[in-house]
Scaffold this motif. Structure first.
Motif, PDB file in Angstrom:
ATOM      1  N   ASP A 191      76.857 -24.770 -35.625  1.00  0.00           N
ATOM      2  CA  ASP A 191      76.609 -24.584 -36.936  1.00  0.00           C
ATOM      3  C   ASP A 191      75.142 -24.742 -37.350  1.00  0.00           C
ATOM      4  OD1 ASP A 191      76.553 -23.753 -39.663  1.00  0.00           O
ATOM      5  OD2 ASP A 191      77.441 -25.591 -40.432  1.00  0.00           O
ATOM      6  N   PHE A 192      74.303 -23.711 -37.322  1.00  0.00           N
ATOM      7  CA  PHE A 192      72.781 -23.713 -37.301  1.00  0.00           C
ATOM      8  C   PHE A 192      72.403 -22.892 -38.904  1.00  0.00           C
ATOM      9  CE2 PHE A 192      71.881 -25.468 -33.353  1.00  0.00           C
ATOM     10  CZ  PHE A 192      70.486 -25.809 -33.421  1.00  0.00           C
ATOM     11  N   SER A 193      71.313 -23.538 -39.426  1.00  0.00           N
ATOM     12  CA  SER A 193      70.882 -22.651 -40.415  1.00  0.00           C
ATOM     13  C   SER A 193      69.372 -22.784 -40.425  1.00  0.00           C
ATOM     14  CB  SER A 193      71.435 -23.357 -41.946  1.00  0.00           C
ATOM     15  OG  SER A 193      71.109 -24.671 -41.765  1.00  0.00           O
ATOM     16  N   TRP A 194      68.406 -21.993 -41.012  1.00  0.00           N
ATOM     17  CA  TRP A 194      67.182 -22.080 -40.892  1.00  0.00           C
ATOM     18  C   TRP A 194      66.662 -21.352 -42.070  1.00  0.00           C
ATOM     19  CZ3 TRP A 194      69.586 -19.300 -36.874  1.00  0.00           C
ATOM     20  CH2 TRP A 194      69.476 -17.889 -36.905  1.00  0.00           C
ATOM     21  N   LEU A 195      65.390 -21.942 -42.636  1.00  0.00           N
ATOM     22  CA  LEU A 195      64.747 -21.473 -43.839  1.00  0.00           C
ATOM     23  C   LEU A 195      63.494 -21.564 -43.436  1.00  0.00           C
ATOM     24  CD1 LEU A 195      64.715 -20.822 -46.901  1.00  0.00           C
ATOM     25  CD2 LEU A 195      64.681 -23.140 -47.391  1.00  0.00           C
ATOM     26  N   ARG A 240      68.290 -26.384 -38.748  1.00  0.00           N
ATOM     27  CA  ARG A 240      68.744 -27.808 -38.496  1.00  0.00           C
ATOM     28  C   ARG A 240      70.445 -27.286 -38.039  1.00  0.00           C
ATOM     29  NH1 ARG A 240      69.243 -30.395 -44.246  1.00  0.00           N
ATOM     30  NH2 ARG A 240      66.983 -29.408 -44.309  1.00  0.00           N
ATOM     31  N   GLY A 241      70.968 -28.003 -37.150  1.00  0.00           N
ATOM     32  CA  GLY A 241      72.156 -27.598 -36.552  1.00  0.00           C
ATOM     33  C   GLY A 241      72.877 -28.642 -36.228  1.00  0.00           C
ATOM     34  N   ILE A 242      74.402 -28.596 -36.194  1.00  0.00           N
ATOM     35  CA  ILE A 242      75.257 -29.565 -35.896  1.00  0.00           C
ATOM     36  C   ILE A 242      76.028 -28.761 -34.679  1.00  0.00           C
ATOM     37  CG2 ILE A 242      77.234 -30.863 -36.526  1.00  0.00           C
ATOM     38  CD1 ILE A 242      76.353 -30.954 -39.144  1.00  0.00           C
ATOM     39  N   LEU A 243      76.048 -29.799 -33.745  1.00  0.00           N
ATOM     40  CA  LEU A 243      76.735 -29.147 -32.191  1.00  0.00           C
ATOM     41  C   LEU A 243      78.094 -30.031 -31.998  1.00  0.00           C
ATOM     42  CD1 LEU A 243      73.526 -28.712 -30.052  1.00  0.00           C
ATOM     43  CD2 LEU A 243      74.692 -26.843 -31.120  1.00  0.00           C
TER      44      LEU A 243
END
Length: 77
Positions: free
Chosen positions: A38-42, A47-50
């Motif tokens: 789960d990755f997000s960027w702005l 940031r991400g969780i693996l």
């Protein structure tokens, strides 16, 4: 084989998405599998969780992910 379930948080800054480089760093070793990503960027912040099923020690996997250009922090979630 002995597999360990790991949950890691990743923070980074880069103009390009870091997802592909991080995935390559994880699967470079045979037997490591990504269970959830789960990755997000702005702008330039990412940031991400693996969730990873790993055959290697947690410290060496964290070291390999942290070596990816643009990654600032990697730590267990």
């Amino acid at each position: 084989m002995n597999h360990t379930e790991l949950r890691l948080r990743v923070f980074g800054t880069s103009r390009k998405p870091l997802v592909h480089d991080i995935l390559n760093a994880i699967v470079r070793r045979k037997g490591n599998r990504i269970r959830q990503l789960d990755f997000s960027w702005l702008n330039n912040s990412q940031r991400g969780i693996l969730n990873i099923e790993s055959q290697e020690p947690q410290e060496s996997l964290i070291r390999r992910i942290a070596a990816v250009e643009g990654v600032l922090k990697v730590f267990p979630a």
